[in-house]
Write a protein that holds these residues in place. Structure first.
Motif, PDB file in Angstrom:
ATOM      1  N   ILE A  20     -24.826 -38.991 -25.453  1.00 20.37           N
ATOM      2  CA  ILE A  20     -25.382 -38.244 -24.265  1.00 20.37           C
ATOM      3  C   ILE A  20     -25.090 -36.856 -24.108  1.00 20.37           C
ATOM      4  CG2 ILE A  20     -25.543 -38.491 -21.749  1.00 20.37           C
ATOM      5  CD1 ILE A  20     -25.094 -41.335 -21.655  1.00 20.37           C
ATOM      6  N   ILE A  21     -26.057 -36.101 -24.172  1.00 23.45           N
ATOM      7  CA  ILE A  21     -25.753 -34.436 -24.420  1.00 23.45           C
ATOM      8  C   ILE A  21     -26.066 -34.023 -22.995  1.00 23.45           C
ATOM      9  CG2 ILE A  21     -26.197 -34.233 -26.803  1.00 23.45           C
ATOM     10  CD1 ILE A  21     -28.999 -33.403 -25.939  1.00 23.45           C
ATOM     11  N   GLU A  22     -26.636 -34.601 -22.144  1.00 25.07           N
ATOM     12  CA  GLU A  22     -27.186 -34.037 -20.702  1.00 25.07           C
ATOM     13  C   GLU A  22     -27.584 -35.200 -19.769  1.00 25.07           C
ATOM     14  OE1 GLU A  22     -30.424 -31.029 -18.695  1.00 25.07           O
ATOM     15  OE2 GLU A  22     -30.214 -31.086 -20.904  1.00 25.07           O
ATOM     16  N   SER A  23     -26.957 -35.199 -18.496  1.00 33.01           N
ATOM     17  CA  SER A  23     -27.132 -36.168 -17.583  1.00 33.01           C
ATOM     18  C   SER A  23     -27.316 -35.594 -16.168  1.00 33.01           C
ATOM     19  CB  SER A  23     -25.937 -37.230 -17.729  1.00 33.01           C
ATOM     20  OG  SER A  23     -26.233 -38.301 -16.631  1.00 33.01           O
ATOM     21  N   ASP A  24     -28.110 -35.860 -15.285  1.00 33.93           N
ATOM     22  CA  ASP A  24     -28.149 -35.522 -13.950  1.00 33.93           C
ATOM     23  C   ASP A  24     -28.537 -36.642 -13.224  1.00 33.93           C
ATOM     24  OD1 ASP A  24     -30.992 -36.035 -14.226  1.00 33.93           O
ATOM     25  OD2 ASP A  24     -31.213 -33.636 -14.864  1.00 33.93           O
ATOM     26  N   SER A  25     -28.952 -36.514 -11.724  1.00 38.52           N
ATOM     27  CA  SER A  25     -29.228 -37.738 -10.909  1.00 38.52           C
ATOM     28  C   SER A  25     -30.446 -38.523 -11.174  1.00 38.52           C
ATOM     29  CB  SER A  25     -29.336 -37.156  -9.611  1.00 38.52           C
ATOM     30  OG  SER A  25     -30.272 -36.263  -9.321  1.00 38.52           O
ATOM     31  N   VAL A  26     -31.302 -37.837 -12.041  1.00 35.19           N
ATOM     32  CA  VAL A  26     -32.678 -38.575 -12.403  1.00 35.19           C
ATOM     33  C   VAL A  26     -32.964 -38.661 -13.703  1.00 35.19           C
ATOM     34  CG1 VAL A  26     -33.652 -37.551 -10.293  1.00 35.19           C
ATOM     35  CG2 VAL A  26     -33.829 -36.163 -12.287  1.00 35.19           C
ATOM     36  N   SER A  28     -37.259 -40.890  -7.710  1.00 38.88           N
ATOM     37  CA  SER A  28     -36.023 -41.243  -7.209  1.00 38.88           C
ATOM     38  C   SER A  28     -34.825 -41.291  -8.222  1.00 38.88           C
ATOM     39  CB  SER A  28     -35.918 -42.686  -6.659  1.00 38.88           C
ATOM     40  OG  SER A  28     -36.274 -43.601  -7.586  1.00 38.88           O
ATOM     41  N   LYS A  29     -33.782 -41.401  -7.641  1.00 39.75           N
ATOM     42  CA  LYS A  29     -32.447 -41.420  -8.407  1.00 39.75           C
ATOM     43  C   LYS A  29     -32.242 -42.264  -9.449  1.00 39.75           C
ATOM     44  CE  LYS A  29     -27.475 -41.256  -7.659  1.00 39.75           C
ATOM     45  NZ  LYS A  29     -26.379 -41.414  -6.629  1.00 39.75           N
ATOM     46  N   LEU A  30     -31.857 -42.051 -10.740  1.00 35.33           N
ATOM     47  CA  LEU A  30     -31.579 -42.985 -11.700  1.00 35.33           C
ATOM     48  C   LEU A  30     -30.706 -44.003 -11.361  1.00 35.33           C
ATOM     49  CD1 LEU A  30     -32.638 -43.410 -14.562  1.00 35.33           C
ATOM     50  CD2 LEU A  30     -30.717 -42.481 -15.340  1.00 35.33           C
ATOM     51  N   GLU A  31     -31.065 -45.441 -11.160  1.00 32.67           N
ATOM     52  CA  GLU A  31     -30.365 -46.526 -10.779  1.00 32.67           C
ATOM     53  C   GLU A  31     -29.129 -46.686 -11.829  1.00 32.67           C
ATOM     54  OE1 GLU A  31     -30.886 -48.375  -8.175  1.00 32.67           O
ATOM     55  OE2 GLU A  31     -32.770 -47.601  -7.559  1.00 32.67           O
ATOM     56  N   THR A  32     -28.071 -47.087 -10.793  1.00 29.88           N
ATOM     57  CA  THR A  32     -26.706 -47.206 -11.572  1.00 29.88           C
ATOM     58  C   THR A  32     -26.604 -48.201 -12.706  1.00 29.88           C
ATOM     59  OG1 THR A  32     -25.485 -46.617  -9.696  1.00 29.88           O
ATOM     60  CG2 THR A  32     -24.112 -47.719 -11.101  1.00 29.88           C
ATOM     61  N   VAL A  76     -34.916 -46.775 -33.470  1.00 27.34           N
ATOM     62  CA  VAL A  76     -35.358 -47.264 -34.902  1.00 27.34           C
ATOM     63  C   VAL A  76     -36.436 -46.672 -35.404  1.00 27.34           C
ATOM     64  CG1 VAL A  76     -34.060 -49.498 -34.339  1.00 27.34           C
ATOM     65  CG2 VAL A  76     -36.670 -49.112 -34.036  1.00 27.34           C
ATOM     66  N   SER A  77     -37.217 -45.781 -34.572  1.00 30.16           N
ATOM     67  CA  SER A  77     -38.416 -45.298 -35.046  1.00 30.16           C
ATOM     68  C   SER A  77     -37.992 -43.962 -35.859  1.00 30.16           C
ATOM     69  CB  SER A  77     -39.478 -45.022 -34.047  1.00 30.16           C
ATOM     70  OG  SER A  77     -39.947 -46.384 -33.657  1.00 30.16           O
ATOM     71  N   GLY A  78     -36.707 -43.663 -35.486  1.00 30.64           N
ATOM     72  CA  GLY A  78     -36.271 -42.078 -36.168  1.00 30.64           C
ATOM     73  C   GLY A  78     -36.315 -40.867 -35.240  1.00 30.64           C
ATOM     74  N   HIS A  79     -36.589 -41.000 -34.025  1.00 30.37           N
ATOM     75  CA  HIS A  79     -36.476 -39.944 -33.069  1.00 30.37           C
ATOM     76  C   HIS A  79     -35.096 -39.571 -32.841  1.00 30.37           C
ATOM     77  CE1 HIS A  79     -40.899 -40.520 -32.612  1.00 30.37           C
ATOM     78  NE2 HIS A  79     -40.806 -41.635 -32.350  1.00 30.37           N
ATOM     79  N   ASP A  80     -35.132 -38.227 -32.595  1.00 26.46           N
ATOM     80  CA  ASP A  80     -33.703 -37.514 -32.504  1.00 26.46           C
ATOM     81  C   ASP A  80     -33.445 -37.331 -30.873  1.00 26.46           C
ATOM     82  OD1 ASP A  80     -33.293 -37.512 -35.147  1.00 26.46           O
ATOM     83  OD2 ASP A  80     -34.282 -35.571 -35.581  1.00 26.46           O
ATOM     84  N   PHE A  81     -34.198 -37.041 -30.211  1.00 24.94           N
ATOM     85  CA  PHE A  81     -34.062 -36.860 -28.565  1.00 24.94           C
ATOM     86  C   PHE A  81     -34.871 -37.878 -27.903  1.00 24.94           C
ATOM     87  CE2 PHE A  81     -33.130 -32.705 -30.442  1.00 24.94           C
ATOM     88  CZ  PHE A  81     -32.181 -32.377 -29.706  1.00 24.94           C
ATOM     89  N   ILE A  82     -34.061 -38.522 -27.138  1.00 18.08           N
ATOM     90  CA  ILE A  82     -34.525 -39.765 -26.027  1.00 18.08           C
ATOM     91  C   ILE A  82     -34.148 -39.421 -24.613  1.00 18.08           C
ATOM     92  CG2 ILE A  82     -34.889 -41.970 -25.691  1.00 18.08           C
ATOM     93  CD1 ILE A  82     -33.763 -42.487 -28.504  1.00 18.08           C
ATOM     94  N   ILE A  83     -35.067 -39.043 -23.778  1.00 17.82           N
ATOM     95  CA  ILE A  83     -34.888 -38.956 -22.343  1.00 17.82           C
ATOM     96  C   ILE A  83     -35.434 -40.182 -21.547  1.00 17.82           C
ATOM     97  CG2 ILE A  83     -35.554 -37.342 -20.495  1.00 17.82           C
ATOM     98  CD1 ILE A  83     -35.900 -35.063 -22.355  1.00 17.82           C
ATOM     99  N   VAL A  84     -34.340 -40.435 -20.737  1.00 21.44           N
ATOM    100  CA  VAL A  84     -34.599 -41.726 -19.717  1.00 21.44           C
ATOM    101  C   VAL A  84     -34.872 -41.068 -18.655  1.00 21.44           C
ATOM    102  CG1 VAL A  84     -33.980 -43.816 -19.086  1.00 21.44           C
ATOM    103  CG2 VAL A  84     -33.582 -43.329 -21.238  1.00 21.44           C
TER     104      VAL A  84
END
Length: 353
Positions: free
Chosen positions: A126-132, A103-107, A90-98
């Motif tokens: 989602i344009i990119e995703s890996d284990s972390v 460690s590995k990103l929890e399910t 909502v703040s207007g950002h175009d790219f957000i990375i979690v």
């Protein structure tokens, strides 16, 4: 906030007359270069109601996209991560990375983000995703529709949600009431999308114009109204949850509740039309009707007998009361923005210094 006169964003320039009927003013070269403008580029000039002039490029300036990274900590709850993602959107950002640094990103985190994108955001994937990590991209750079059109879709969806809920209660259709709870996601999508556009319009006059707004002060009123509609949808959803609760016996609910709901939905539709009509007199009239309805509901709550259904009845009436409170807020916004249309204006003399 007042900007000090020695600020780097303020310079003094003198007006010069050109051709006998046109005034010109020179602009700092560094400002033009920073905006990537060149000689001959088209500009828009806006004569603002607050006695100022706004000058901005006729075309959208492509800004350098930055990646905002949410680094998950062990102490972060799922709700905390979700809140950060929504806030960046909502703040207007175009790219957000979690990202999970160690460690590995929890399910459950991954599932939450996927659901969030599908149910709460517009034009996002989602344009990119890996284990972390997961990278989210907002594809809608500019508003796809006028603010009024998008808002109308939002409030009509909310109105339909309320209408269908009344029908489900009358027919004691618990299965359909369960479906109505899910409709709240669509209202949230509109709310987040509209809020994002309003936030971006404060920094970009082109977006403000594309939304159909004339001045930035309108953003404040629209944001408050959008929040009210979102909260109303939340309370409609809460009513549906009361209805589907297997511990509640809805057959003995007082018959007076449904007519009160029907009055509220009529008020809702009429008041939402005021957002575009901007009519002070009607807004004041509807505000008085709301206050009467609030008094009636308070009286009904007080007269409700204490029995096994009294708690259910009071909760259903209370949720309706909260909806009316938010409708009263909308009336106040309209009255605040249109009060000049019903008062006289006396030109005051300018006192020489």
């Amino acid at each position: 906030m007042m900007i000090p006169m020695n600020d780097k964003n303020i310079e003094r320039r003198n007006l010069q007359i050109s051709g006998g009927s046109t005034y010109v003013i020179s602009l700092p070269k560094k400002w033009i270069e920073r905006l990537n403008l060149k000689n001959g580029d088209s500009m828009k000039i806006v004569n603002n109601p607050n006695h100022s002039i706004t000058l901005f490029p006729d075309t959208i300036i492509q800004k350098t996209s930055s990646h905002h990274v949410i680094k998950i900590k062990k102490t972060d709850s799922l709700e905390s991560i979700k809140r950060k993602v929504i806030s960046l959107y909502v703040s207007g950002h175009d790219f957000i990375i979690v990202k999970s640094p160690r460690s590995k990103l929890e399910t459950d985190v991954r599932s939450m983000i996927i659901k969030l994108i599908r149910t709460k955001f517009v034009g996002t994937e989602i344009i990119e995703s890996d284990s972390v990590s997961i990278t989210i991209k907002v594809l809608t750079v500019n508003p796809e529709m006028k603010l009024e059109l998008a808002f109308n879709r939002m409030y009509k969806s909310t109105s339909n949600m309320f209408f269908e809920l009344i029908h489900a209660i009358e027919k004691n259709d618990l299965e359909y009431a369960e479906e109505i709870i899910q409709m709240d996601d669509e209202i949230d999508r509109f709310s987040h999308y509209l809020t994002r556009n309003l936030v971006m319009s404060l920094d970009d006059c082109n977006i403000l114009s594309q939304l159909g707004l004339e001045k930035t002060s309108q953003v404040i009123g629209y944001k408050r109204i959008i929040t009210c509609v979102e909260r109303i949808a939340d309370h409609i959803s809460l009513i549906a949850k009361i209805v589907v609760n297997p511990q509640n016996n809805l057959k003995n609910i007082p018959k007076e509740i449904i007519p009160e709901y029907e009055k509220t939905i009529t008020l809702f539709d009429n008041i939402m039309n005021l957002v575009s009509e901007r009519d002070y007199v009607n807004a004041e009239s509807f505000a008085m009707q709301i206050e009467e309805s609030l008094d009636n509901i308070s009286e009904m709550i007080g007269l409700t007998k204490n029995n096994e259904n009294s708690v259910i009845s009071k909760n259903l009436l209370y949720e309706n009361k909260r909806i009316l409170d938010y409708l009263l807020d909308v009336c106040e916004v309209v009255m605040n923005e249109t009060v000049d249309s019903v008062v006289s204006h006396n030109e005051s003399e300018v006192i020489p210094k």
